[in-house]
Scaffold this active site. Sequence first.
Site, PDB file in Angstrom:
ATOM      1  N   ASN A  70      12.022  12.112  -3.637  1.00 17.44           N
ATOM      2  CA  ASN A  70      12.535  11.641  -4.920  1.00 17.44           C
ATOM      3  C   ASN A  70      11.490  11.731  -6.001  1.00 17.44           C
ATOM      4  OD1 ASN A  70      11.625   8.838  -6.161  1.00 17.44           O
ATOM      5  ND2 ASN A  70      11.398   8.674  -3.935  1.00 17.44           N
ATOM      6  N   GLY A 110      10.613   8.660 -11.337  1.00 16.96           N
ATOM      7  CA  GLY A 110       9.741   8.386 -12.484  1.00 16.96           C
ATOM      8  C   GLY A 110       9.869   6.964 -13.002  1.00 16.96           C
ATOM      9  N   CYS A 119       2.502   4.289  -6.479  1.00 12.97           N
ATOM     10  CA  CYS A 119       3.607   5.202  -6.724  1.00 12.97           C
ATOM     11  C   CYS A 119       3.061   6.563  -7.157  1.00 12.97           C
ATOM     12  CB  CYS A 119       4.550   4.668  -7.781  1.00 12.97           C
ATOM     13  SG  CYS A 119       5.998   5.696  -7.906  1.00 12.97           S
ATOM     14  N   THR A 162       5.757   6.140  -0.573  1.00 15.26           N
ATOM     15  CA  THR A 162       6.144   7.494  -0.161  1.00 15.26           C
ATOM     16  C   THR A 162       4.934   8.422  -0.059  1.00 15.26           C
ATOM     17  OG1 THR A 162       6.546   7.959  -2.481  1.00 15.26           O
ATOM     18  CG2 THR A 162       8.451   7.355  -1.164  1.00 15.26           C
ATOM     19  N   THR A 168      15.068   3.716   2.161  1.00 14.61           N
ATOM     20  CA  THR A 168      15.988   4.847   2.121  1.00 14.61           C
ATOM     21  C   THR A 168      17.228   4.633   2.994  1.00 14.61           C
ATOM     22  OG1 THR A 168      14.082   6.249   1.695  1.00 14.61           O
ATOM     23  CG2 THR A 168      16.076   7.365   2.409  1.00 14.61           C
TER      24      THR A 168
HETATM   25  C1  LIG Z   1      14.519   6.667  -4.606  1.00 19.28           C
HETATM   26  C2  LIG Z   1      13.283   5.877  -4.311  1.00 19.28           C
HETATM   27  C3  LIG Z   1      12.698   5.115  -5.321  1.00 19.28           C
HETATM   28  C4  LIG Z   1      11.549   4.382  -5.064  1.00 19.28           C
HETATM   29  N1  LIG Z   1      11.006   3.624  -6.066  1.00 19.28           N
HETATM   30  C5  LIG Z   1       9.907   2.856  -5.816  1.00 19.28           C
HETATM   31  C6  LIG Z   1       9.380   2.001  -6.813  1.00 19.28           C
HETATM   32  O1  LIG Z   1       9.887   1.897  -7.920  1.00 19.28           O
HETATM   33  N2  LIG Z   1       8.267   1.272  -6.497  1.00 19.28           N
HETATM   34  C7  LIG Z   1       7.685   1.312  -5.271  1.00 19.28           C
HETATM   35  O2  LIG Z   1       6.698   0.613  -5.037  1.00 19.28           O
HETATM   36  N3  LIG Z   1       8.188   2.102  -4.293  1.00 19.28           N
HETATM   37  C8  LIG Z   1       9.274   2.872  -4.536  1.00 19.28           C
HETATM   38  N4  LIG Z   1       9.799   3.657  -3.527  1.00 19.28           N
HETATM   39  C9  LIG Z   1       9.156   3.649  -2.207  1.00 19.28           C
HETATM   40  C10 LIG Z   1       9.843   2.689  -1.246  1.00 19.28           C
HETATM   41  O3  LIG Z   1       9.779   1.347  -1.705  1.00 19.28           O
HETATM   42  C11 LIG Z   1       9.225   2.760   0.159  1.00 19.28           C
HETATM   43  O4  LIG Z   1       7.865   2.376   0.084  1.00 19.28           O
HETATM   44  C12 LIG Z   1       9.286   4.142   0.783  1.00 19.28           C
HETATM   45  O5  LIG Z   1      10.467   4.797   0.406  1.00 19.28           O
HETATM   46  C13 LIG Z   1       9.202   4.114   2.301  1.00 19.28           C
HETATM   47  O6  LIG Z   1      10.238   3.364   2.880  1.00 19.28           O
HETATM   48  P1  LIG Z   1      11.644   3.984   3.379  1.00 19.28           P
HETATM   49  O7  LIG Z   1      11.326   5.169   4.230  1.00 19.28           O
HETATM   50  O8  LIG Z   1      12.336   2.876   4.115  1.00 19.28           O
HETATM   51  O9  LIG Z   1      12.379   4.376   2.147  1.00 19.28           O
HETATM   52  C14 LIG Z   1      10.958   4.403  -3.768  1.00 19.28           C
HETATM   53  C15 LIG Z   1      11.560   5.161  -2.762  1.00 19.28           C
HETATM   54  C16 LIG Z   1      12.713   5.885  -3.007  1.00 19.28           C
HETATM   55  C17 LIG Z   1      13.325   6.685  -1.904  1.00 19.28           C
END
Ligand SMILES: Cc1cc2nc3c(=O)[nH]c(=O)nc-3n(C[C@H](O)[C@H](O)[C@H](O)COP(=O)(O)O)c2cc1C
Lengths: 319, 311
Positions: A82, A85, A143, A208, A282
């Site tokens: 993703n 932004g 981020c 991520t 996710t």
């Molecule tokens: C679409 C999307 C938006 C995200 N936005 C943020 C964010 O604004 N701030 C943040 O700290 N992490 C953000 N993340 C990261 C997630 O909080 C998480 O750390 C990462 O996706 C790993 O976990 P998961 O595999 O369960 O998604 C985002 C992830 C995704 C997929």
Amino acid sequence: MATTSPIWLPGETPVDMTTALGKAEIPSPVLTASGCSAFGRELEPFVDLTAIGAVVTKSVQLRPRSGRPTPRMAETPSGMLNSIGLQGPGIDGLLADELPWLAERGVRAFVSIAGTRARDFAELATRLRGAPGVLGLEVNISCPNVESRGEVFACDPVAASDVVSAVREAADPAQPVYAKLSPDVTDIVRVARSVVDAGADGLSMINTLLGLVIDPDTMRPVLGGVTGGLSGPAIRPVALRCVWQVHAALPQVPILGMGGIRRGLDALQFVLAGASAVSVGTAVFSDPSAVARVHDELAGALAARGFATLCDAVGYAHR
Amino acid sequence: MRGRSGHFGPSPSGQSGHNGRLLTEPAPVAARPPVQRVVEVVAARPVGAYVELTLAAPDVAERAEPGQFVAFAVGGPTSAMLLRRSIAIAGAANGAVTVVVAPHGPGSTWLAGLRPGDAVDVVGPLGRPFPLPAPGTPALLVGGGYGAAALVGLAARLRERGSRVVPVVGAASADRLCSVDDLGVLAGIVWITTDDGSEGRQGLVTVAVEEQLPDAGVVYACGPMPMLRAVADLATAAGVPSYVAVEEAMACGIGVCMTCVLPVVGSDGRTRFARSCTEGPVFGGDRVRFADVGRLRPDVVGADAMGVVAP
Ligand SMILES: Cc1cc2nc3c(=O)[nH]c(=O)nc-3n(C[C@H](O)[C@H](O)[C@H](O)COP(=O)(O)O)c2cc1C
Ligand SMILES: Cc1cc2nc3c(=O)[nH]c(=O)nc-3n(C[C@H](O)[C@H](O)[C@H](O)COP(=O)(O)OP(=O)(O)OC[C@H]3O[C@@H](n4cnc5c(N)ncnc54)[C@H](O)[C@@H]3O)c2cc1C
Ligand code: FES
């Protein structure tokens, strides 16, 4: 370790699932992940938001942000890339519209803050002092998506600790401050140590991983932002390794584990590696009720392994 | 009837673009929230290049309104495809939901391969439905490819409310036309265009739209983005309010991820990146800034914080 009935039924688990984020107690160790559940409202039809550990809100900055142009997403094997932004309403919108909605319903909010300078983070923490329903702060120093002239605080132990100490100083003393770490570093333990020394009450990990997808037809990067953050089950082993290493080095520091958690047994691995709570990110996109389901499945998995409390299982794999 | 906007809000100024007064109000949210269910496929029928699936999904069917969509988990429980696939609701009656699936990539091809008796996890109904005009307002309905399926329920609703309904349906070729018979039953006559001339008139739907527009009080369109843009532009230029159901890549379908955004003019006249899943998929045709899709313009709310400012 007594299980009164041999068959575990959802909601009737004998396992004590209470845990804490720093000093803040929560009834469930399963939370949403920042950016993966917006500000919680949209999940209301699918989960009881008051029963989950907390809603970790989309990272908020001082000003409203449009985010990046589309395309913002590319599906990858067992994951996605993703490049949003950090689209969001800014701190004013959060305080005026989103936090009151959560507070009225008794939903705990763990507020993620982001910025491009240490003093922006501190100002956000100041604005959130005493805000109703705010359980604590998650500091998004990691981020990889934001256009900030190359500053990724989480990759530099000094910059990371500057932000965290500024936030800890400015924040409400009753609100625990978690620093969210990036896996895109050579030595995550070093960054973890420096933010803990700077006053972090806990660590969220992982954010991520930076990735890229090229469209073979157009022969150009798919995402408008060129690179994007990789998430989902594809990153789970990396996330788990990070939690393991940091817990081994800093066993007293609470960890909010995340990265590819989709089921209870995934969450269990993070707990065994040292996480005292987990975020489901996710997986919510594929199953809007995932946060509640993972709680139930984790409770069942702990019961089946003879644990009476979640806390007994934290870091068990190291022992 | 031309130039009448019914309850659509500000009266038409006849201007296009975003500086003039807009002909539409943002579509209101659906009356009822979505549900998540594992449902059974009760019928799978090939229709030209597509497959029409009928699902026993009473909880979704009773909530659904024309213009809304559902999101399917694809590939089964061990699937490496994590994201749901959004598909428009083509029909919702008697406890059943029908959808028309065009096999495209692996996810939609998996859906198109479902057979009666198979189970599938569905979330819906999602998104905002088509707003209805004042009773009796004559309506022009424009469907491109499988997009026509999403207009059948709307046509029925409009007929019940005394509207004359004129459907225009277009596709690349005859096998990609959709819902012509259903629309014919409701409207009597269906105007057909195909790019290759294999059925109806040869050409784009816009040829037929231009002819039918003078009699329309409102236009509804569902289909590929270039078609929506062309239809919305024609309607706006003629001073007729239009509503388009857009198709933008979605990761969650429920409003939590922010991947599906388009530049859309809000009720305050300011442009924001709006989520097509929860603020759409139905938008006022004069509110979507089609020319700026995939771009970040300085006048989008929050562009300044991204470092994008007007020169
Ligand atoms: C679409 C999307 C938006 C995200 N936005 C943020 C964010 O604004 N701030 C943040 O700290 N992490 C953000 N993340 C990261 C997630 O909080 C998480 O750390 C990462 O996706 C790993 O976990 P998961 O595999 O369960 O998604 C985002 C992830 C995704 C997929
Ligand atoms: C509101 C809405 C209604 C739709 N209605 C229908 C319908 O009635 N019938 C139908 O056949 N298709 C419909 N689509 C398009 C359908 O969702 C895509 O064709 C499908 O998701 C493609 O998945 P795939 O695995 O086959 O292709 P891939 O290209 O491999 O998909 C990869 C990823 O991109 C996303 N994606 C790719 N193309 C699209 C697209 N055009 N729209 C949205 N997401 C996309 C997918 O969700 C997936 O995450 C609709 C889309 C939207 C947003
Ligand atoms: S698809 Fe996730 S917000 Fe629209």
